[in-house]
Design a protein around this motif. Sequence first.
Motif, PDB file in Angstrom:
ATOM      1  N   GLN B 342      -1.903  20.376  52.880  1.00 30.19           N
ATOM      2  CA  GLN B 342      -1.186  21.215  53.843  1.00 30.19           C
ATOM      3  C   GLN B 342      -1.440  22.702  53.608  1.00 30.19           C
ATOM      4  O   GLN B 342      -1.637  23.463  54.546  1.00 30.19           O
ATOM      5  CB  GLN B 342       0.310  20.912  53.710  1.00 30.19           C
ATOM      6  N   THR B 343      -1.441  23.118  52.347  1.00 34.37           N
ATOM      7  CA  THR B 343      -1.567  24.550  52.073  1.00 34.37           C
ATOM      8  C   THR B 343      -3.018  24.977  51.909  1.00 34.37           C
ATOM      9  O   THR B 343      -3.282  26.137  51.652  1.00 34.37           O
ATOM     10  CB  THR B 343      -0.799  24.907  50.794  1.00 34.37           C
ATOM     11  N   PHE B 348      -6.389  27.510  58.010  1.00 27.39           N
ATOM     12  CA  PHE B 348      -6.124  28.872  57.545  1.00 27.39           C
ATOM     13  C   PHE B 348      -7.328  29.788  57.770  1.00 27.39           C
ATOM     14  O   PHE B 348      -7.172  30.959  58.088  1.00 27.39           O
ATOM     15  CB  PHE B 348      -5.760  28.869  56.061  1.00 27.39           C
ATOM     16  N   GLN B 351      -7.665  30.573  61.343  1.00 27.92           N
ATOM     17  CA  GLN B 351      -6.604  31.508  61.705  1.00 27.92           C
ATOM     18  C   GLN B 351      -6.994  32.925  61.283  1.00 27.92           C
ATOM     19  O   GLN B 351      -6.842  33.872  62.044  1.00 27.92           O
ATOM     20  CB  GLN B 351      -5.311  31.090  61.014  1.00 27.92           C
ATOM     21  N   CYS B 446       1.734  20.905  60.062  1.00 27.05           N
ATOM     22  CA  CYS B 446       2.338  22.229  60.030  1.00 27.05           C
ATOM     23  C   CYS B 446       2.773  22.574  61.456  1.00 27.05           C
ATOM     24  O   CYS B 446       2.119  23.370  62.124  1.00 27.05           O
ATOM     25  CB  CYS B 446       1.351  23.266  59.534  1.00 27.05           C
ATOM     26  N   MET B 449       3.433  26.358  62.088  1.00 29.68           N
ATOM     27  CA  MET B 449       2.219  27.150  62.115  1.00 29.68           C
ATOM     28  C   MET B 449       1.523  26.939  63.452  1.00 29.68           C
ATOM     29  O   MET B 449       1.035  27.876  64.071  1.00 29.68           O
ATOM     30  CB  MET B 449       1.320  26.692  60.958  1.00 29.68           C
ATOM     31  N   LYS B 450       1.516  25.691  63.886  1.00 27.45           N
ATOM     32  CA  LYS B 450       0.897  25.356  65.166  1.00 27.45           C
ATOM     33  C   LYS B 450       1.576  26.140  66.288  1.00 27.45           C
ATOM     34  O   LYS B 450       0.907  26.743  67.124  1.00 27.45           O
ATOM     35  CB  LYS B 450       1.047  23.853  65.392  1.00 27.45           C
TER      36      LYS B 450
END
Lengths: 109, 1116
Positions: B342-343, B348, B351, B446, B449-450
């Motif tokens: 996930q992290t 990321f 993004q 996430c 975040m989405k």
Amino acid sequence: MAVCIAVIAKENYPLYIRSVPTQNELKFHYTVHTSLDVVEEKISAVGKSLGDQRELYLGLLYPTEDYKMFRKLHNSFTDVMCNPFHNPGDTIQSKAFDGIVSGMMVQTG
Amino acid sequence: MAGSQWELPPELCCRPMAFVALTGLDVVYNAVHRAIWDAFCANRRADRVPISFKVLPGDHEYPKCRTKRTSYEWYIPKGILKTGWMNKHLNLVPALVVLFYELDWDDPQWKEKQSECATKVEIVRTSLQGRNTKVAVVLIQKKTPLPPGEDLVASERASSLCNACDLSGKSLFVLPHTDHLVGYIIRLENAFYEHAQTYYYTEIRRVKSHKEFLNKTTHQLLFVRHQFKIAFFSELKQDTQNALKYYRTAYSLVHELRAHETNMLEIKTMAGFINYKICRLCFQHNTPLDAIAQFRKHIDLCKKKIGSAELAFEHAAWMSKQFQSFGELFDEAIKLGLTAIQTQNPGFYYQQAACYSQERKQLLLQLPWYDSSYPSPDPLDTQSGGLDFYGQRPWRQGHQSIDPPDAEKEKTGILALQIKERDVPHSELIIALLSNAVAQFKKYKCPRMKSHLMVQMGEEYYHAKDYTKALKLLDYVMCDYRTERWWGLLTAILTTALRCAYLMASVKDYIIYCMELLGRASTLKEEQKGRIEKNLLKVLMNEVPDAEPECDPSSVSAARSLWNDRVALSGSNEFTIEVQDYIPFIQCKAKFFSPSFHVDQPIQLQVFLRADCPHPVTLNKLAVSLSNQEYNQWCVVESSGQESMSLIPGKTKCYNFSFVAKTEDVGKKIEVSVMLGSDRGRCVFLSWRGAGGDAASNHEALQASRSSRRWGRGMETRPELDWDNLIMQHSTMIISRVPKISVQLSHQPPALNNEMYCISLTVQSQEEGVAKEVKLTAGLKPGQDANLGQTTHVTLDGSKVCDDTAPALLPDVPLGDLKPGEKLERCVYVRCVSTGPRVFLFHVAYSIDTTVEGRQIVCKCHKDETATIETVVPFEVSVKFVSTKFEPLDRVAVDIPFLLMTDILSSSPWPLVLASSSLQLLTMTSNTPQLQSQLQEVVLQTGECASECFCLRCPPLTSSNNTVATGQYLISWRSADSPLIQTTVTLPHVILESVPLYIHADLPSFGRVRESLPVRYHIENRTALVQEVEMAVEPSDAFMFSGLKQVRLRILPGSEQQMLYNYYPLMAGYQTLPQLNISLPRCPTTNTHTLRRFLPQRIFVKPQGRQLDDASIAAA
């Protein structure tokens, strides 16, 4: 020093959120909100593995620089919750808590 | 397209494979050659060696090799890496050239062909002058070769061909064109692969050998170049571990270069290339953490290397590309089996890439806008159409000193780049990157975040003026933020959405967003709310609203004309907005006074309204729609005077309604939904489904209940009606009128099984009017055990026992009308066939006329009574079989009398009257001529027992079955004065046995001392044989006797012998008779013992009386 401090209710809405006024406030709100994805995942993982339940610090939530000041904030939060006039679930409006948070924030000006 | 400037070159991104050129193959016209080529190309799976093959003509011109530099002393490099270099070694300069030539060992023209082949080899060699490229020859042969060493001609000719062509034996191959082509080809290509490996090894050695000539001041660029080349050759050699090592060295060297504004782009470009290679190899080696660490280092090192401020957007574009290509590498690795978390997932990076693209756009917008046209001649144009070195400026290629050679050229070059940048579709790039990121975050759980990225996409669409798409995205995520109660973020999104709606002149959307921005969830300041409210009022008056702040002025004027068109359009000015899922500025809660109303009560309904906007709002109409539309007319308020319908911010307004329910709605729910109308020019109805409330009110109510639970009574002292504590009651039940009659039951439990049990019912009216059409439904309450329905019978006629056709429940028995105060009695008879508890229902229904608020209605009322009644058995019957000597029998002998005894034990709490009893025999016959019941009119109290005795005989059986049914025992009985009930008891079966010899004695009932006592024994032979019987009488102290003491006799089948003895008792009292010993020699199973049971054992002997006392004896 922190740039933004937030306390989130267990239903994931903000009880308290403050950021350094000069910074982009909205961006921090989004950052805090998106970090909740990781919080949710970590909490559900704790429930599964029955790991050390007393470890309240969840660690890094977002791939960014971290600010370790959790304990101080948590103590102050506990004080707020112990206030008999506070209704759990309401947003936090406490001068003492504000003071602690201000002390942890980046000093501007 | 300008965006492609930042794309990584394909030769960098591909996997380098050894390049082998095949010559001498005519793949167009020669089928054999075609087949060979296909075998090389087809099915190149992972298990085959990594070679890229190319067919080239025999006289192909390979790139010329420059003359070798003997000294680097005066050499100043012009750049780091030439743009053509990678492609040259991937596609142009082969590691090995293979010459295919058709020649069999026994070819008649061997000599000529050998020399032709040698010439062809020579042509290739000449073309490759100066290169280390190897040459190999493959002879295509028609015949299958003999095993090595056997064909002497072949080995001789092979060595002569090698000599002629100047080839080593290892470079000459034979390819027999037979069935196993693919197998030969695979062996061939493995051999080619080895040659290629050697070639790249020597190339690496060659590049390494330059190092000693270099010095650190002037040849810095060459250090990077050489390391890069060694690494690249290592990759071609498939030595990825070493390749990674050299790329890492190259990477650190590139950052040691002196960086200044003029070469910043070149350094960053090369750093980016090398970083890409390192990350790619790390992922390939399955060390993703190394890849991530390298990428982080790369970003840290390059983040600040912006270069010239006028071209800062270039840096952002480059950064964006770095993140994007790393994201793609990461994603690619995941597709090949890597697991992300996930992290740490590609999202990321996409993004961040989007972030830098946004920055790129911003930087461009910040540039001062010169109204200058594109410079001519084009400073970006080069003679070759491309660049010589990666990352250099077209107007000063090869320039390596700190200051630009020509300041004017530099300026026009930068201007050209800036102007070109304006044509880049930034929003398109950003949206593409964001949507990549969205896909990743969706995959890695996430959701927030989405949502955040979708907001960004929406904002980007807004900037790109695609308002429809922007609104679609924003609308989609808005509800997530609303349910999560992040009001700050919701307000920000709504503000953007409102701008979109304004610029599109979308009236309905505009009203919805205004409503929510004015509501309590909005974090806008009062003056902003005031402005929005003013705009909302304008729209409601069908006027053009003021522009939203921060809108692009050109778009605003376009929007204004759109609004003017909209306003001019008549019609379609009525909107209904379902506000349930929003948080509108008017809150509504509705409640019925009670969760249920009796049909003869007026229904009371309250609607509470409250406005959260800064200024008072006026409404035109409040309408409540109920699930039965007929009630709606009673729940409408329309404004007559202005002040009656205005809402003051922060104050709760309450509207009361009351109406009379219809009798046909009894048992139904009435649901409420509220509509608010305000029509002035444009009419907007806010509609709440259910009883009002909105997206936020559930949580508010929860919080309110928490605090009231804490403070308990404290809440009641608050003077004002507390909005949050108002609980909605969205439906009410209409229930029937309370009956004013009494229903009483009287009966005496328990009921007896099969009895006609009487329950008497008393109905008394307390109504003021006449209760009409009183109806009784009585019987077993539905919903109990299904078997009870079969074993329970209900009737109104108690004079006779009802049969099984009587129902378990008597429905709707009309009882006529009942005047006020009148009383009515009925008896209901219940017959329970089985025991156990039962619930009986008595339902009395009637209708009555009544008046509610002046309206005449007919109400149906009913009253229910239930009674639980236990059913018990009245008596228990036990039966036993005994012999004529009252000894219990387990078997019954055929044709010999026996006794049947019955006992009736009463378990009823009341006296039972036994009317009669009788036997219904099946196979048995009665031994007595007439069966008169011995129990006639016997009354049994609780616990008493009545017995009967029957003498029976079982006739000889025809069937072989030795178990026979006895029959039934019928008892007629009643309790108190109820009708007679007949209970049938089935008698048990008996086991029969037949006896070969039956003996019985005729003797008086008593004897007298010293008086003769004649005893006659009857012996019957029941077999079909003549039986021999031995009889002996044992002497006894109590008797003397006369007769045959011991005798042997024969008895014919079916006949009987009689033996007469005269006993002479000697003692008084119960005396044992002299024992008779009988034996049957022909039938050993029957002995004295088995026969003795038929004979009496004892007899009572009276003492010798005196003659005078005859009378007294008779009396005794």
